[in-house]
Enzyme design. Sequence first.
Site, PDB file in Angstrom:
ATOM      1  N   GLN A 101     -53.449 -19.718  -8.228  1.00  0.00           N
ATOM      2  CA  GLN A 101     -52.436 -20.165  -7.377  1.00  0.00           C
ATOM      3  C   GLN A 101     -50.895 -20.349  -8.147  1.00  0.00           C
ATOM      4  O   GLN A 101     -50.968 -21.282  -8.798  1.00  0.00           O
ATOM      5  CB  GLN A 101     -52.981 -21.400  -6.686  1.00  0.00           C
ATOM      6  CG  GLN A 101     -52.028 -22.156  -5.891  1.00  0.00           C
ATOM      7  CD  GLN A 101     -51.188 -21.712  -4.782  1.00  0.00           C
ATOM      8  OE1 GLN A 101     -51.917 -20.721  -4.150  1.00  0.00           O
ATOM      9  NE2 GLN A 101     -49.964 -21.840  -4.689  1.00  0.00           N
ATOM     10  N   GLN A 155     -47.658 -20.545  -6.912  1.00  0.00           N
ATOM     11  CA  GLN A 155     -46.575 -21.495  -6.404  1.00  0.00           C
ATOM     12  C   GLN A 155     -46.872 -22.927  -6.744  1.00  0.00           C
ATOM     13  O   GLN A 155     -48.285 -23.486  -6.526  1.00  0.00           O
ATOM     14  CB  GLN A 155     -46.380 -21.454  -5.104  1.00  0.00           C
ATOM     15  CG  GLN A 155     -45.265 -21.726  -4.417  1.00  0.00           C
ATOM     16  CD  GLN A 155     -44.811 -21.359  -2.898  1.00  0.00           C
ATOM     17  OE1 GLN A 155     -46.149 -21.297  -2.410  1.00  0.00           O
ATOM     18  NE2 GLN A 155     -43.831 -21.857  -2.450  1.00  0.00           N
ATOM     19  N   PRO A 215     -57.080 -24.936  -2.735  1.00  0.00           N
ATOM     20  CA  PRO A 215     -56.513 -26.259  -2.365  1.00  0.00           C
ATOM     21  C   PRO A 215     -55.544 -26.419  -1.353  1.00  0.00           C
ATOM     22  O   PRO A 215     -55.035 -27.370  -0.776  1.00  0.00           O
ATOM     23  CB  PRO A 215     -55.692 -26.742  -3.805  1.00  0.00           C
ATOM     24  CG  PRO A 215     -55.581 -25.513  -4.383  1.00  0.00           C
ATOM     25  CD  PRO A 215     -56.759 -24.318  -4.319  1.00  0.00           C
ATOM     26  N   GLY A 248     -53.359 -21.413   3.209  1.00  0.00           N
ATOM     27  CA  GLY A 248     -53.078 -20.412   2.567  1.00  0.00           C
ATOM     28  C   GLY A 248     -51.951 -20.228   1.884  1.00  0.00           C
ATOM     29  O   GLY A 248     -51.157 -21.226   1.528  1.00  0.00           O
ATOM     30  N   GLU A 306     -49.017 -17.080   0.610  1.00  0.00           N
ATOM     31  CA  GLU A 306     -48.568 -16.042   1.170  1.00  0.00           C
ATOM     32  C   GLU A 306     -48.526 -14.914   0.154  1.00  0.00           C
ATOM     33  O   GLU A 306     -47.416 -14.261   0.159  1.00  0.00           O
ATOM     34  CB  GLU A 306     -47.063 -16.278   1.704  1.00  0.00           C
ATOM     35  CG  GLU A 306     -45.867 -16.760   0.878  1.00  0.00           C
ATOM     36  CD  GLU A 306     -45.997 -18.378   0.446  1.00  0.00           C
ATOM     37  OE1 GLU A 306     -47.040 -19.006   0.898  1.00  0.00           O
ATOM     38  OE2 GLU A 306     -44.885 -18.809   0.381  1.00  0.00           O
ATOM     39  N   HIS A 342     -48.572 -17.928   9.988  1.00  0.00           N
ATOM     40  CA  HIS A 342     -47.673 -18.559   9.155  1.00  0.00           C
ATOM     41  C   HIS A 342     -47.551 -17.663   7.752  1.00  0.00           C
ATOM     42  O   HIS A 342     -46.555 -17.236   7.500  1.00  0.00           O
ATOM     43  CB  HIS A 342     -48.358 -20.080   8.572  1.00  0.00           C
ATOM     44  CG  HIS A 342     -47.355 -20.794   7.706  1.00  0.00           C
ATOM     45  ND1 HIS A 342     -46.574 -21.760   8.104  1.00  0.00           N
ATOM     46  CD2 HIS A 342     -47.214 -20.776   6.312  1.00  0.00           C
ATOM     47  CE1 HIS A 342     -45.898 -22.115   7.112  1.00  0.00           C
ATOM     48  NE2 HIS A 342     -46.488 -21.456   5.920  1.00  0.00           N
ATOM     49  N   GLU A 343     -48.666 -17.441   7.440  1.00  0.00           N
ATOM     50  CA  GLU A 343     -48.611 -16.654   6.032  1.00  0.00           C
ATOM     51  C   GLU A 343     -48.006 -15.039   6.070  1.00  0.00           C
ATOM     52  O   GLU A 343     -47.320 -14.787   5.358  1.00  0.00           O
ATOM     53  CB  GLU A 343     -50.070 -16.800   5.193  1.00  0.00           C
ATOM     54  CG  GLU A 343     -50.751 -17.873   4.948  1.00  0.00           C
ATOM     55  CD  GLU A 343     -49.867 -18.859   4.322  1.00  0.00           C
ATOM     56  OE1 GLU A 343     -48.842 -18.561   3.516  1.00  0.00           O
ATOM     57  OE2 GLU A 343     -50.261 -20.078   4.512  1.00  0.00           O
ATOM     58  N   HIS A 349     -44.234 -15.391   6.223  1.00  0.00           N
ATOM     59  CA  HIS A 349     -43.587 -15.311   4.733  1.00  0.00           C
ATOM     60  C   HIS A 349     -43.405 -14.163   4.409  1.00  0.00           C
ATOM     61  O   HIS A 349     -42.418 -13.900   3.517  1.00  0.00           O
ATOM     62  CB  HIS A 349     -44.471 -16.018   3.988  1.00  0.00           C
ATOM     63  CG  HIS A 349     -44.478 -17.771   3.864  1.00  0.00           C
ATOM     64  ND1 HIS A 349     -43.368 -18.299   3.575  1.00  0.00           N
ATOM     65  CD2 HIS A 349     -45.354 -18.600   4.016  1.00  0.00           C
ATOM     66  CE1 HIS A 349     -43.551 -19.539   3.544  1.00  0.00           C
ATOM     67  NE2 HIS A 349     -44.795 -19.687   3.571  1.00  0.00           N
ATOM     68  N   GLU A 378     -40.249 -22.261   3.978  1.00  0.00           N
ATOM     69  CA  GLU A 378     -41.136 -23.026   4.856  1.00  0.00           C
ATOM     70  C   GLU A 378     -40.828 -23.420   6.206  1.00  0.00           C
ATOM     71  O   GLU A 378     -41.279 -22.938   7.063  1.00  0.00           O
ATOM     72  CB  GLU A 378     -41.687 -24.367   4.166  1.00  0.00           C
ATOM     73  CG  GLU A 378     -42.479 -24.130   2.882  1.00  0.00           C
ATOM     74  CD  GLU A 378     -43.681 -22.961   2.845  1.00  0.00           C
ATOM     75  OE1 GLU A 378     -44.214 -22.707   4.206  1.00  0.00           O
ATOM     76  OE2 GLU A 378     -44.040 -22.316   1.763  1.00  0.00           O
ATOM     77  N   ASP A 407     -44.974 -30.191  -7.131  1.00  0.00           N
ATOM     78  CA  ASP A 407     -46.209 -30.425  -6.303  1.00  0.00           C
ATOM     79  C   ASP A 407     -46.326 -31.867  -5.752  1.00  0.00           C
ATOM     80  O   ASP A 407     -46.951 -32.253  -5.025  1.00  0.00           O
ATOM     81  CB  ASP A 407     -47.466 -30.444  -7.284  1.00  0.00           C
ATOM     82  CG  ASP A 407     -47.660 -29.055  -7.811  1.00  0.00           C
ATOM     83  OD1 ASP A 407     -47.155 -27.968  -6.827  1.00  0.00           O
ATOM     84  OD2 ASP A 407     -48.359 -28.661  -8.619  1.00  0.00           O
ATOM     85  N   TYR A 442     -41.149 -28.201   6.173  1.00  0.00           N
ATOM     86  CA  TYR A 442     -41.890 -27.304   7.122  1.00  0.00           C
ATOM     87  C   TYR A 442     -41.306 -27.649   8.476  1.00  0.00           C
ATOM     88  O   TYR A 442     -40.566 -26.900   9.225  1.00  0.00           O
ATOM     89  CB  TYR A 442     -43.411 -27.778   6.919  1.00  0.00           C
ATOM     90  CG  TYR A 442     -44.024 -26.999   5.883  1.00  0.00           C
ATOM     91  CD1 TYR A 442     -44.827 -25.909   6.005  1.00  0.00           C
ATOM     92  CD2 TYR A 442     -43.859 -27.600   4.670  1.00  0.00           C
ATOM     93  CE1 TYR A 442     -45.564 -25.268   5.077  1.00  0.00           C
ATOM     94  CE2 TYR A 442     -44.772 -27.088   3.656  1.00  0.00           C
ATOM     95  CZ  TYR A 442     -45.326 -25.999   3.737  1.00  0.00           C
ATOM     96  OH  TYR A 442     -46.093 -25.504   2.527  1.00  0.00           O
ATOM     97  N   ARG A 464     -59.873 -28.094  -0.051  1.00  0.00           N
ATOM     98  CA  ARG A 464     -58.516 -28.120   0.793  1.00  0.00           C
ATOM     99  C   ARG A 464     -57.703 -29.344   0.992  1.00  0.00           C
ATOM    100  O   ARG A 464     -58.164 -30.207   1.652  1.00  0.00           O
ATOM    101  CB  ARG A 464     -58.545 -27.519   1.983  1.00  0.00           C
ATOM    102  CG  ARG A 464     -57.307 -27.314   2.547  1.00  0.00           C
ATOM    103  CD  ARG A 464     -57.384 -26.277   4.106  1.00  0.00           C
ATOM    104  NE  ARG A 464     -56.247 -26.182   4.916  1.00  0.00           N
ATOM    105  CZ  ARG A 464     -56.147 -25.929   6.175  1.00  0.00           C
ATOM    106  NH1 ARG A 464     -57.426 -25.767   6.613  1.00  0.00           N
ATOM    107  NH2 ARG A 464     -55.116 -25.988   6.575  1.00  0.00           N
TER     108      ARG A 464
END
Length: 636
Positions: free
Chosen positions: A171, A173, A298, A301, A303, A327-328, A331, A350, A405, A413, A587
């Site tokens: 992961q 990003q 976590p 999704g 992208e 959503h993904e 992107h 976002e 983070d 968003y 998640r």
Amino acid sequence: MLENQPGWRLAALLCFALGACVSPESERYSEVTGKSAPQPGRDHHSFANPDALRVTHLLLDLDVDFEQSVLSGYAELEIEHVDRDARKLILDTRALNIERVESRGAGGAWREAGFELGEEVEHLGRPLVIEVPADAATVRVHYRTSPSASGLQWLTPAQTAGGRHPFLFTQSQAIHARSWIPLQDTPQVRMTYVATVRTPPELLAVMSASNQIGTPRDGEYRFEMPQPIPSYLIALGVGDLAFEPMGERTGVYAERPVVEAAAAEFADTGRMLEITEKLFGPYRWGRYDLLILPPSFPFGGMENPRLSFITPTVIAGDKSLVALIAHELAHSWSGNLVTNATWRDLWLNEGFTVYVESRIMEAVYGMHRKRMEDALGYQSLLEDFEELEDRDEVLAVDLRGRDPDDVFTDVPYEKGRLLLVYLEQHFGRETFDRFLRGYFDDFAFRSITTGQFLAYLDEHLLEPHAGIVSMAKVKKWVFEPGLPRDAVLPHSDAFVNIDAVRSRWLGGKIAAQDIDTSQWTVHEWLHFLNNLPDELDHELLVALDEAFALTDSSNAEIASSWLEIAIRNGYEQVYDRLEEFLVGIGRRKLIEPLYKTLVKTDEGRETALRIYAKAKSGYHPLMITTAEKILYPTKP
Ligand code: BES
Ligand code: ZN
């Protein structure tokens, strides 16, 4: 002092965000804030020096070692000498073991290159400074990752659906690519990449790149990403994966026990893809596949281009949570094609994506559902506003000295989406769609700042249709906290009905079992639950649970919402389920609120610590950080 000078502060922010300021304002900003003025476009989360030496292509050669939880091999970086005199290439790293560095000129032989790892900087890791001769075209870094790399999660067989093989996923990003690849880890640098990945032969590796369907499972896999992408979109997954096609261009990778259910749940992906192309222009990435991860992923999704990474917690059996796929997929335009230049500009990724997502949901599932989903998103934004400081309610948020983070909220968003809805309403859908499509075309494969977007908006929408929305108005949206008074807010008739039924039940006019929920969708349930009063009588909770078996709900969103209500009200009958949920799912969005609610009482805190001790080994490094901030608030 700053608080006494809001006018100055705002003026300075506006001015710099547009990149149109000269030094007097800059001096004034420093005087007022004690900080240097934000430089739009400057990435405060990277050590890299792409203005001098810029990476254009990456070749990765990695061995995946599940015994040691380590990736080892080398990264070869092709560099462009932007500044002919520059002799030091600076890369980002975090917890990487750098073994050796070489460089070579075009077509020449490899030569040892001098290098130095700088001091660790909080949130950022360590700069890797490499000496490069004037003719160096490529640099090769031999390295190993650390078992605790923040961008990797290594799962034991027991933590997977199949139970027989280990699993690894990345992961990257926002700034975790540097924990598994030494590179220029800033979204302003785009690169193409090729990779060779070696795994135990019984496993399959997939990447955010071309994945050869039906490739022999032999433990050596090759990938190619021919479109230039930012580092945060480089991604790898390794496990006992099967593939199930959903359509011509779309399919699902998942562990065998999950793959069929996933393909059925996400069967509308191809339609979503076609609709988005009609609205906003061609899909430029070849295939669009999904990788379903184990439940410890976590996020909902991620992208990753050509291959979105998806939590299994949205496989609800009734397509109720597939907005995540919209959503993904969205992107692929907003984010992957046109990318934020820095994490301050995340809202360009976002906010635009939530807007496009909502347009996809409207086209595929209709207005009724879209309105409910929009309203749920808006309510979630309002909840964030209640907790956030003003400085984090602006779209272009100042992240200097902070870990991106830690500033993950609904603002980029949902407030981002509301700005676009506002523009759509004022200019009309046809005009706005044309503008957006042009925006994706004009900035395709580029990374842009908030200031660049505003300048483009002015030139292509505000000015040509003068007198409708002023730049001053748009700047209010972008640089001021909260929402402007005339924001166009979502409204759902369905939710008005739910509010009425909830009131009648709470007022004792009807019993729980007499609430007619036969036509309720998951969204209606969420609205019902999310708007219950903070305190509820025990009998009411019991009656609700008996009538609708909420504790046993297999819908992860409903379960999370219900468990939070139960904890808040000391309804201990749910604690077994709570434990199962917190241990089984990683998640963040679903479990963070549960830990937060638990720690509000001493007893709850004990329960949280007890469960966390069991759950921790299954959590992703990011979730561990989040949980420990809640559980041990004084720990730095
Ligand atoms: N790109 C994000 C996830 C992300 C953002 C990771 C910033 C790290 C830093 C992804 O597209 C996303 O937004 N996921 C959401 C789902 C969405 C439907 C709101 C999530 O995971 O909850
Ligand atoms: Zn997103």
